[in-house]
Design a protein around this motif. Sequence first.
Motif: not given
Length: 336
Positions: A74-84, A86-98
């Motif tokens: 659930l936390v990872a889904m919230r992070l992954a939904a954040r838009p790109p 600063g330096g995170y040009t793909f956003g935090l989509k790979r939080a789901e993979i972590l």
Amino acid sequence: MGDGHGHGHGHDDHGHAGHGVSADADRRWLTLALGLIGVFMAGEVVVGLIARSLALLSDAAHMLTDAGAIALALVAMRLAARPPKGGYTFGLKRAEILSAQANGLTMILLGVWLAVEAVRRLIDPPAVAGGLVLATALAGIAVNLAAAWAMSRANRASLNVEGAFQHVVNDLFAFIAAAVAGLVILLTGFSRADPIATLVVVALMFKAGYGLIRASGRIFLEAAPTGIDPPALGAQLAGVPDVVEVHDLHVWEITSGEPALSAHVLVAEGRDCHAVRAGIQDLLRRDYRITHSTLQVDHADALAAPDHPDGADPHCEDPHGVSYRASAAGAPPAPR
């Protein structure tokens, strides 16, 4: 590059139009599963201590990791939904993979602990209340079936959701094994059935944990998505009308279910680079579901040099990569 030879960068987000609604639904299903598991887990700890059952206590510990896995998802889904930003040009989509990798690792670590404890109890089995084990396991099967059903309604194409789902499914198997062990103990008094059931579940946990770590590791190492063969893809792109050569081809996954591609495409003299790029992007979208592609498209004649009569650009080409030529589009490519 100059002289009218263009760079192309294509994205197609039509397939994600309903992503926000889907993500909200996923969170609701996961929250429901988390509530079911959390309430039952507290009761199982009490019964496991009273019955002196390792199968029940181990499953309570597994349910704790289930709850943690779902909460992490659930936390990872919230992070992954954040838009790109600063330096995170793909956003935090790979939080789901972590999250998926953490779920796989906890399953293996928990499995090691349970295996050690099960072997100890095989050697010196304590008395186990078979009736309590059987009753609790049957109730646990019902709860885990409900939780697994709820999670199956979410998007399991996401490794994040799949990781949490695997925790719950393995817990369901654990309850089935515990129910069998409880019945055996109740009918025969064979207390070693309890640790034997635990070892069966441990084997399933190792299998599921390894699968999650392997799948998430492929994404971290930017391997080609499962089901996409880069040489076959390169040969197919080289066979697109007006394409002379394709090189610097890279295909990977940003996160599960989101493949991406980049390539340098050389087009025949006088042909429309923009039309070729659009055709390639349509092909990628139709045949490979790749909607995030970055294509550098140039006229082959503009890059030709006296020492490179084939039109290859020594500055753009990967010396360790593979070139795919129109003349060999149907044959396996060879390294250049």
